[in-house]
Design an enzyme around this catalytic site. Structure first.
Site, PDB file in Angstrom:
ATOM      1  N   GLU A  45       9.148  -4.136  10.616  1.00  0.00           N
ATOM      2  CA  GLU A  45       9.539  -2.828  10.068  1.00  0.00           C
ATOM      3  C   GLU A  45      10.066  -1.922  11.169  1.00  0.00           C
ATOM      4  OE1 GLU A  45       6.873  -0.997   7.279  1.00  0.00           O
ATOM      5  OE2 GLU A  45       7.965   0.902   7.324  1.00  0.00           O
ATOM      6  N   ASP A  99       0.833  -1.206   0.000  1.00  0.00           N
ATOM      7  CA  ASP A  99       0.000   0.000   0.000  1.00  0.00           C
ATOM      8  C   ASP A  99       0.870   1.260   0.000  1.00  0.00           C
ATOM      9  OD1 ASP A  99       0.879  -0.046   2.614  1.00  0.00           O
ATOM     10  OD2 ASP A  99      -1.101   0.169   3.522  1.00  0.00           O
ATOM     11  N   GLU A 143      -1.430  -5.393   8.464  1.00  0.00           N
ATOM     12  CA  GLU A 143      -0.660  -4.799   9.563  1.00  0.00           C
ATOM     13  C   GLU A 143      -1.313  -5.094  10.908  1.00  0.00           C
ATOM     14  OE1 GLU A 143       0.044  -0.612   8.913  1.00  0.00           O
ATOM     15  OE2 GLU A 143       0.914  -0.963   6.918  1.00  0.00           O
ATOM     16  N   LYS A 194      -1.166  -9.458   2.799  1.00  0.00           N
ATOM     17  CA  LYS A 194      -0.444  -8.985   3.979  1.00  0.00           C
ATOM     18  C   LYS A 194      -1.363  -8.019   4.716  1.00  0.00           C
ATOM     19  CE  LYS A 194       3.008  -5.741   3.796  1.00  0.00           C
ATOM     20  NZ  LYS A 194       2.473  -4.686   4.684  1.00  0.00           N
TER      21      LYS A 194
HETATM   22  O1  KIV Z   1       3.483  -1.101   1.622  1.00  0.00           O
HETATM   23  C1  KIV Z   1       4.639  -1.557   1.579  1.00  0.00           C
HETATM   24  O2  KIV Z   1       5.389  -1.334   0.623  1.00  0.00           O
HETATM   25  C2  KIV Z   1       5.077  -2.358   2.708  1.00  0.00           C
HETATM   26  C3  KIV Z   1       6.523  -2.745   2.760  1.00  0.00           C
HETATM   27  C4  KIV Z   1       7.373  -1.593   3.042  1.00  0.00           C
HETATM   28  C5  KIV Z   1       6.752  -3.864   3.710  1.00  0.00           C
HETATM   29  O3  KIV Z   1       4.297  -2.671   3.548  1.00  0.00           O
END
Ligand code: KIV
Length: 282
Positions: A183, A45, A116, A114
């Protein structure tokens, strides 16, 4: 080459083989990453800030993410393709998370998603995994909720927050996440988390002990000039080269050196003479 699976990525940890992950938002970069043998392509994102010009990752919608994920998918044959669940697409309830996670797999041919968060998202992760949607976790600095974390700052620096992040990583593993992005955490904490869980960690600003590394491709290539986080290694600085090429184009069009004969189509007959005769005979 054979397309990588979630199991291949999970197996890398036991084999001690490092995992590489980079972001892509369009078909050109996707093709380049795939041809370079990058293991995982993430439609992150970060697209919101890097390619769409938003000030944070918060505004981007599911439809915008899917539009780009479909383009990335068309350029990829071998890498594992992961779609990043945008803010607001999984927080309301598990039904919403399942609907949006499914969209990444069905509409954009992603292999996994993915999202968070730590223990607070583990129930959602469990439901997604049970429904057959592989999930990559993401803890430490979570840009979607950076405001709550006091801004874009390193996380887990003191004992209490380090303990919390270790517990988050363990809980995500127990919920079924196949890997976890760490991160912006201290290298020592990343080392401990990596040694404490059975699924691979993929670090960004988390030091060398993680099982893999991820960067935003536009940062690595020097294409995002607004700011560059200190943990980014810029492997090439393309922006000045691109600006140079654009100025050359502008100047050559203005002074008439482009297009030259080399870039102009020829005709089989002397059309100019024939057309001039045509017009003069009328
Ligand atoms: O959105 C993204 O690019 C990410 C990476 C930095 C892990 O979540």
């Amino acid at each position: 080459m054979i397309k990588l699976t979630v199991k291949d990525i999970a197996d890398r940890k036991a084999l001690g083989k490092k995992i590489t992950m980079l972001t892509a938002y369009d078909v050109s970069i996707s093709r380049l990453l795939d041809a370079s043998g990058i293991d995982i392509i993430l439609v992150g994102d970060s697209l919101a800030m890097v390619a769409l010009g938003y000030d944070s990752t918060v505004p981007i919608t599911m439809d915008e993410m899917l539009h780009h994920a479909r383009a990335v998918s068309r350029g990829n044959s071998n890498a594992l393709l992961v779609g990043d669940m945008p803010f607001g697409s999984y927080q309301i309830n598990t039904t919403q998370a399942l609907e949006n996670g499914t969209r990444f797999l069905k509409e954009a041919c992603c292999d996994a998603i993915k999202l968070e968060g730590g223990t607070e998202v583990c129930d959602t992760v469990g439901h997604l995994v049970k429904a057959g949607i592989p999930v990559m976790g993401h803890i430490g600095l979570t840009p979607q909720t950076a405001g709550q974390l006091g801004g874009f700052k390193i996380q887990g620096k003191d004992l209490e927050s380090a303990r919390r992040l270790l517990a988050d990583a363990r809980a995500l593993e127990a919920a079924g996440a196949f890997s976890i992005v760490l991160e912006c955490v201290p290298g020592q904490l990343a080392e401990i988390i990596t040694a404490s869980i059975g699924v691979p960690t993929i670090g960004i600003g988390a030091g060398p002990s993680c099982d893999g590394q991820v960067l935003v491709t536009n940062d690595l290539l020097g294409l995002f000039e607004k700011f560059t986080p200190s943990f980014v290694k810029q492997y090439v600085n393309l922006a000045p080269q691109i600006k140079g090429a654009l100025e050359d184009f502008k100047n050559q069009v203005k002074d008439g050196t482009f297009p030259s004969d080399q870039h102009t189509f020829d005709s089989s007959e002397n059309l100019k003479t024939l057309l001039e005769e045509d017009t003069s005979s009328k």
